[in-house]
Design an enzyme around this catalytic site. Structure first.
Site, PDB file in Angstrom:
ATOM      1  N   HIS A  11      -4.912  -8.476   0.800  1.00 32.53           N
ATOM      2  CA  HIS A  11      -3.436  -8.020   0.741  1.00 32.53           C
ATOM      3  C   HIS A  11      -2.769  -9.289   1.559  1.00 32.53           C
ATOM      4  CE1 HIS A  11      -0.009  -5.614   2.637  1.00 32.53           C
ATOM      5  NE2 HIS A  11      -0.642  -4.924   1.715  1.00 32.53           N
ATOM      6  N   ASP A  58      -9.942  -6.706   7.851  1.00 29.22           N
ATOM      7  CA  ASP A  58      -8.588  -5.781   7.699  1.00 29.22           C
ATOM      8  C   ASP A  58      -9.134  -4.277   7.210  1.00 29.22           C
ATOM      9  OD1 ASP A  58      -6.569  -4.445   6.306  1.00 29.22           O
ATOM     10  OD2 ASP A  58      -5.929  -5.971   5.175  1.00 29.22           O
ATOM     11  N   CYS A  84       1.065  -5.993  -3.254  1.00 25.61           N
ATOM     12  CA  CYS A  84       1.105  -6.935  -2.140  1.00 25.61           C
ATOM     13  C   CYS A  84      -0.075  -8.016  -2.080  1.00 25.61           C
ATOM     14  CB  CYS A  84       1.245  -6.399  -0.807  1.00 25.61           C
ATOM     15  SG  CYS A  84       2.547  -5.588  -0.353  1.00 25.61           S
TER      16      CYS A  84
HETATM   17  N1  PMP Z   1      -4.152  -4.502   4.587  1.00 24.69           N
HETATM   18  C1  PMP Z   1      -4.524  -3.848   3.479  1.00 24.69           C
HETATM   19  C2  PMP Z   1      -5.630  -3.781   2.436  1.00 24.69           C
HETATM   20  C3  PMP Z   1      -3.524  -2.608   3.115  1.00 24.69           C
HETATM   21  O1  PMP Z   1      -3.877  -1.792   1.937  1.00 24.69           O
HETATM   22  C4  PMP Z   1      -2.243  -2.671   3.788  1.00 24.69           C
HETATM   23  C5  PMP Z   1      -1.162  -1.604   3.228  1.00 24.69           C
HETATM   24  N2  PMP Z   1      -0.797  -1.663   1.897  1.00 24.69           N
HETATM   25  C6  PMP Z   1      -2.041  -3.705   4.912  1.00 24.69           C
HETATM   26  C7  PMP Z   1      -3.247  -4.368   5.040  1.00 24.69           C
HETATM   27  C8  PMP Z   1      -0.878  -3.747   5.651  1.00 24.69           C
HETATM   28  O2  PMP Z   1      -0.593  -2.333   6.332  1.00 24.69           O
HETATM   29  P1  PMP Z   1       0.571  -2.110   6.884  1.00 24.69           P
HETATM   30  O3  PMP Z   1       1.775  -2.257   5.873  1.00 24.69           O
HETATM   31  O4  PMP Z   1       0.384  -0.804   7.328  1.00 24.69           O
HETATM   32  O5  PMP Z   1       0.793  -3.005   8.226  1.00 24.69           O
END
Ligand code: PMP
Length: 409
Positions: free
Chosen positions: A122, A199, A366
């Site tokens: 991400h 993560d 993302c």
């Molecule tokens: N890492 C991963 C694998 C995610 O799926 C997400 C959220 N889509 C994030 C990081 C970021 O999380 P947040 O937007 O809650 O900070």
């Protein structure tokens, strides 16, 4: 086994119609819905004991502080952290990873060093490391994916080298659902003395996680993907690492003593929580942890395996027009199914199924470098949670069939 019908009663939002059809919410990887128990924790705090924490001697202040710290204990216990002092509240995964990049990485990464990620990160676990690599003259490297959408673990020995200072990997891909064997990656990193950040945004809500057993240095996750509120998440840091880290934000409450020209730092983890924190949401995240623990993380994982295997089977009906991605072996796969139809843009697919009450995500999720590698501009994605049923998968597949028919005209 989860009693899904009983669980659904806990989620007020699910009982509504969208475009005259019952809501089918399949965008859980973006954010999950909140049970009454979590919403009630917010109401109880604001109606009963709203007060700042770690400051006041008055009764409400004491009550708020106790609930805020009790929630930290619950979170620590939930992810197997040795102590609640190892848990820093953050706004979510993104802030947690940025915290590590602006503190530990600033001090410990230098010219010629290497930072290793995977090819399916991400942006939250990629862009912060691009900044560090550019600023410090370090190199960013990726562990490649195999054709079956799992990581090519045979490359670990060549990708992780004596120059590697940090290995920062996702525990579960938000696009492919791939579950990463993070423990093996930690062991490879340990051999060269590198630190490991995981993560866990997509893992903590869906399976049992134990950071002590994984032996990672940093573990980040978000409350809103696990039945908790938005704006709250956590960063676990191994105590010996956290002790050595400089503060991230500076201001009230993170200090022990302040003179006009200097200050000393508070104990852990308060040293990393400057200013008035997100008290209500931290307390409600504790309620979300209680909720998930009552359901049982192994039951949640089992339910998602069943729903995902049902979905993969049901998608066979669409296979002439639509490809889907992710490991076929459900041992390495969470409750996520990303798909793409040659003739229909994912946004059109998403808008069409929304008219049947079905909420799915469309876009690059993302993860633009991964999209490029998949050779796709975007995908549509259905992602499952504790309240989803096989009947909802049938509704999704039916709506997709109608969409494919409609757009092929
Ligand atoms: N890492 C991963 C694998 C995610 O799926 C997400 C959220 N889509 C994030 C990081 C970021 O999380 P947040 O937007 O809650 O900070």
């Amino acid at each position: 086994m989860l009693d899904v019908q009983a669980i659904r009663k806990d989620f007020p939002i699910l009982h509504q119609s969208v475009h005259g059809k019952p809501l089918v919410y399949l965008d859980n990887a973006a954010t999950t819905q909140k049970p009454r128990q979590v919403i009630q924790a917010l109401v109880d705090y604001y109606e009963g004991y709203n007060s700042n924490v770690h400051r006041a001697v008055h009764t409400l202040g004491q009550k708020a502080t106790a609930a805020y710290e009790e929630s930290r204990e619950k979170i620590a216990n939930f992810i197997g952290a040795p102590s609640s002092q190892d848990i820093v509240y953050t706004r979510g995964t993104t802030e947690a990873i940025n915290l590590v990049s602006y503190t530990w990485a600033e001090e410990n990464i230098g010219p010629g060093d290497e930072i290793v990620v995977t090819e399916m990160e991400h942006h939250s676990n990629l862009v912060p490391w691009q900044r560090i690599a550019q600023a410090k003259g370090a190199t960013l490297k990726g562990i490649p994916l195999k054709e079956d959408w799992t990581l090519d673990m045979s490359t670990l020995g060549s990708v992780i080298t004596e120059r590697t200072k940090l290995v920062a990997v996702t525990h579960m891909s938000n696009v492919l659902g791939t579950i990463v064997p993070v423990k093996e990656i930690v062991q490879a990193a340990r051999r060269v003395g590198a630190k490991v950040l995981i993560d866990g945004a997509q893992a903590v809500p869906h399976m049992r996680v134990n950071v002590a057993d994984l032996d990672c240095d940093f573990y980040a996750f978000s409350g809103h993907k696990m039945c908790g509120p938005t704006g709250i998440g956590a960063l676990y840091v191994k105590e010996e690492v956290l002790k050595e880290m400089e503060p991230f934000h500076r201001g009230g409450e993170m200090v022990r003593e302040v003179w006009f020209d200097r200050a000393t730092w508070n104990d852990l983890p308060m040293r990393f929580e400057a200013g008035t924190p997100n008290i209500a949401d931290a307390i409600a995240l504790g309620a979300a942890v209680d909720y998930l623990q009552t359901l049982g993380m192994d039951n949640i994982r089992q339910h998602e395996i069943e729903i995902t295997s049902y979905a993969i089977e049901a998608f066979k009906e669409l296979e002439e027009d639509l490809d889907h991605y992710g490991p076929r072996d459900l041992q390495y796969r969470g409750g996520i199914i990303s798909f793409y139809a040659e003739d229909v843009h994912p946004h059109d697919l998403g808008t069409f199924v929304d008219s049947y009450g079905v909420a799915i995500r469309t876009g690059h999720h993302c993860a633009m470098p991964l999209m490029r590698q998949m050779g796709l501009p975007a995908t549509a994605r259905a992602s499952f949670y504790v309240y989803n049923t096989t009947e909802e998968i049938d509704i999704l597949v039916d709506a997709l069939k109608k969409a494919l028919r409609y757009f092929s005209k």
